[in-house]
Design a protein around this motif. Structure first.
Motif, PDB file in Angstrom:
ATOM      1  N   LEU A   1       3.817   5.642  -5.894  1.00 24.36           N
ATOM      2  CA  LEU A   1       3.790   5.589  -7.352  1.00 24.36           C
ATOM      3  C   LEU A   1       2.607   6.367  -7.939  1.00 24.36           C
ATOM      4  O   LEU A   1       2.733   7.023  -8.966  1.00 24.36           O
ATOM      5  CB  LEU A   1       3.753   4.135  -7.825  1.00 24.36           C
ATOM      6  CG  LEU A   1       5.023   3.322  -7.562  1.00 24.36           C
ATOM      7  CD1 LEU A   1       4.813   1.869  -7.964  1.00 24.36           C
ATOM      8  CD2 LEU A   1       6.192   3.921  -8.322  1.00 24.36           C
ATOM      9  N   ILE A   2       1.473   6.314  -7.297  1.00 29.84           N
ATOM     10  CA  ILE A   2       0.282   7.008  -7.802  1.00 29.84           C
ATOM     11  C   ILE A   2       0.407   8.522  -7.589  1.00 29.84           C
ATOM     12  O   ILE A   2       0.035   9.313  -8.453  1.00 29.84           O
ATOM     13  CB  ILE A   2      -0.986   6.471  -7.112  1.00 29.84           C
ATOM     14  CG1 ILE A   2      -1.243   5.031  -7.571  1.00 29.84           C
ATOM     15  CG2 ILE A   2      -2.195   7.337  -7.437  1.00 29.84           C
ATOM     16  CD1 ILE A   2      -2.352   4.347  -6.810  1.00 29.84           C
ATOM     17  N   SER A   3       0.946   8.936  -6.471  1.00 30.06           N
ATOM     18  CA  SER A   3       0.991  10.356  -6.152  1.00 30.06           C
ATOM     19  C   SER A   3       2.080  11.118  -6.900  1.00 30.06           C
ATOM     20  O   SER A   3       2.038  12.326  -6.965  1.00 30.06           O
ATOM     21  CB  SER A   3       1.175  10.562  -4.643  1.00 30.06           C
ATOM     22  OG  SER A   3       2.441  10.082  -4.251  1.00 30.06           O
TER      23      SER A   3
ATOM     24  N   LEU B   1       0.826  -1.196   0.000  1.00 29.48           N
ATOM     25  CA  LEU B   1       0.000   0.000   0.000  1.00 29.48           C
ATOM     26  C   LEU B   1       0.874   1.264   0.000  1.00 29.48           C
ATOM     27  O   LEU B   1       0.582   2.231  -0.715  1.00 29.48           O
ATOM     28  CB  LEU B   1      -0.922   0.002   1.231  1.00 29.48           C
ATOM     29  CG  LEU B   1      -1.876   1.176   1.351  1.00 29.48           C
ATOM     30  CD1 LEU B   1      -2.864   1.216   0.201  1.00 29.48           C
ATOM     31  CD2 LEU B   1      -2.615   1.120   2.676  1.00 29.48           C
ATOM     32  N   PHE B   2       1.942   1.277   0.746  1.00 29.49           N
ATOM     33  CA  PHE B   2       2.861   2.409   0.808  1.00 29.49           C
ATOM     34  C   PHE B   2       3.528   2.656  -0.553  1.00 29.49           C
ATOM     35  O   PHE B   2       3.591   3.776  -1.036  1.00 29.49           O
ATOM     36  CB  PHE B   2       3.910   2.160   1.902  1.00 29.49           C
ATOM     37  CG  PHE B   2       4.897   3.268   2.052  1.00 29.49           C
ATOM     38  CD1 PHE B   2       4.529   4.504   2.571  1.00 29.49           C
ATOM     39  CD2 PHE B   2       6.226   3.099   1.649  1.00 29.49           C
ATOM     40  CE1 PHE B   2       5.451   5.521   2.696  1.00 29.49           C
ATOM     41  CE2 PHE B   2       7.139   4.118   1.766  1.00 29.49           C
ATOM     42  CZ  PHE B   2       6.755   5.329   2.306  1.00 29.49           C
ATOM     43  N   VAL B   3       4.015   1.602  -1.208  1.00 33.32           N
ATOM     44  CA  VAL B   3       4.661   1.718  -2.516  1.00 33.32           C
ATOM     45  C   VAL B   3       3.649   2.172  -3.563  1.00 33.32           C
ATOM     46  O   VAL B   3       3.940   3.031  -4.404  1.00 33.32           O
ATOM     47  CB  VAL B   3       5.332   0.382  -2.912  1.00 33.32           C
ATOM     48  CG1 VAL B   3       5.802   0.410  -4.361  1.00 33.32           C
ATOM     49  CG2 VAL B   3       6.490   0.065  -1.997  1.00 33.32           C
ATOM     50  N   ALA B   4       2.448   1.660  -3.529  1.00 31.45           N
ATOM     51  CA  ALA B   4       1.406   2.034  -4.491  1.00 31.45           C
ATOM     52  C   ALA B   4       1.038   3.518  -4.318  1.00 31.45           C
ATOM     53  O   ALA B   4       0.843   4.236  -5.307  1.00 31.45           O
ATOM     54  CB  ALA B   4       0.183   1.158  -4.322  1.00 31.45           C
ATOM     55  N   THR B   5       0.976   3.979  -3.087  1.00 31.43           N
ATOM     56  CA  THR B   5       0.657   5.390  -2.821  1.00 31.43           C
ATOM     57  C   THR B   5       1.735   6.309  -3.385  1.00 31.43           C
ATOM     58  O   THR B   5       1.435   7.344  -3.993  1.00 31.43           O
ATOM     59  CB  THR B   5       0.507   5.634  -1.305  1.00 31.43           C
ATOM     60  OG1 THR B   5      -0.483   4.744  -0.795  1.00 31.43           O
ATOM     61  CG2 THR B   5       0.098   7.057  -1.018  1.00 31.43           C
TER      62      THR B   5
END
Length: 182
Positions: free
Chosen positions: A13-15, A7-11
């Motif tokens: 990358l998306i932001s 979840l931290f890595v996805a956040t």
């Protein structure tokens, strides 16, 4: 723990899709009318060219007020005959310039001479929040002495009025260059 890291890595990358680029500096876009000159049409012991976008108010003692209505400014012209008091007239004119030193950041003097029309004087630019940003005086050293001073009808903020000062300063230089005694 695996889900939290994902979840931290996805956040992250998306932001971070766009690079933040600083905005360019904005420049004030002021438009002034073109400067077209005509002879002063008032009976005075002197004549010079003025911008056709100005209005002229004749005052007593051969004085004038050249008004820039769109800029809320005027160039006040004072005239004094020379009667063995040339030194006093010079001292008075320069004293009025030096009264602005309290608010001035810099005072720049520029000598002027037109031997064909017997016009000798100085133009002074006062940088800073002074009451008058441009002044000049001129004489024929025998009969005539004239002084001009730029004033705005607002509290001076030099950074804000600088473009207008430069615009009117061109007119004041033209007044000196075209000055003739009658």
């Amino acid at each position: 723990m695996y889900k939290i890291i994902l979840l931290f890595v996805a956040t992250i990358l998306i932001s971070c899709r766009e690079d933040n680029i600083p905005k360019q500096k904005a420049y004030l876009s002021l438009e002034y009318p073109s400067q077209n000159y005509q002879d002063l049409d008032v009976d005075r012991p002197y004549v010079f060219e003025i911008d056709e976008n100005t209005s002229v108010k004749a005052l007593p003692k051969n004085w004038l007020k050249i008004v820039y209505p769109g800029l809320k400014a005027s160039v006040d012209i004072t005239y004094r005959p020379v009667n063995n008091n040339l030194k006093e007239l010079f001292m008075e004119a320069e004293k009025l310039v030096f009264e602005h030193t309290v608010k001035a950041d810099n005072i720049i003097w520029r000598d002027f001479s037109n031997t064909n029309h017997k016009v000798y004087g100085k133009l002074c630019q006062i940088e800073g929040n002074a009451a008058s940003q441009v002044q000049f005086h001129a004489t024929d050293s025998a009969k005539h002495f004239i002084k001009g001073a730029l004033f705005f009808y607002a509290k001076p903020n030099y950074d804000s009025i600088f473009p207008a000062v430069e615009y009117i300063k061109k007119d004041m230089v033209k007044m000196m260059e075209s000055l003739k005694w009658r």
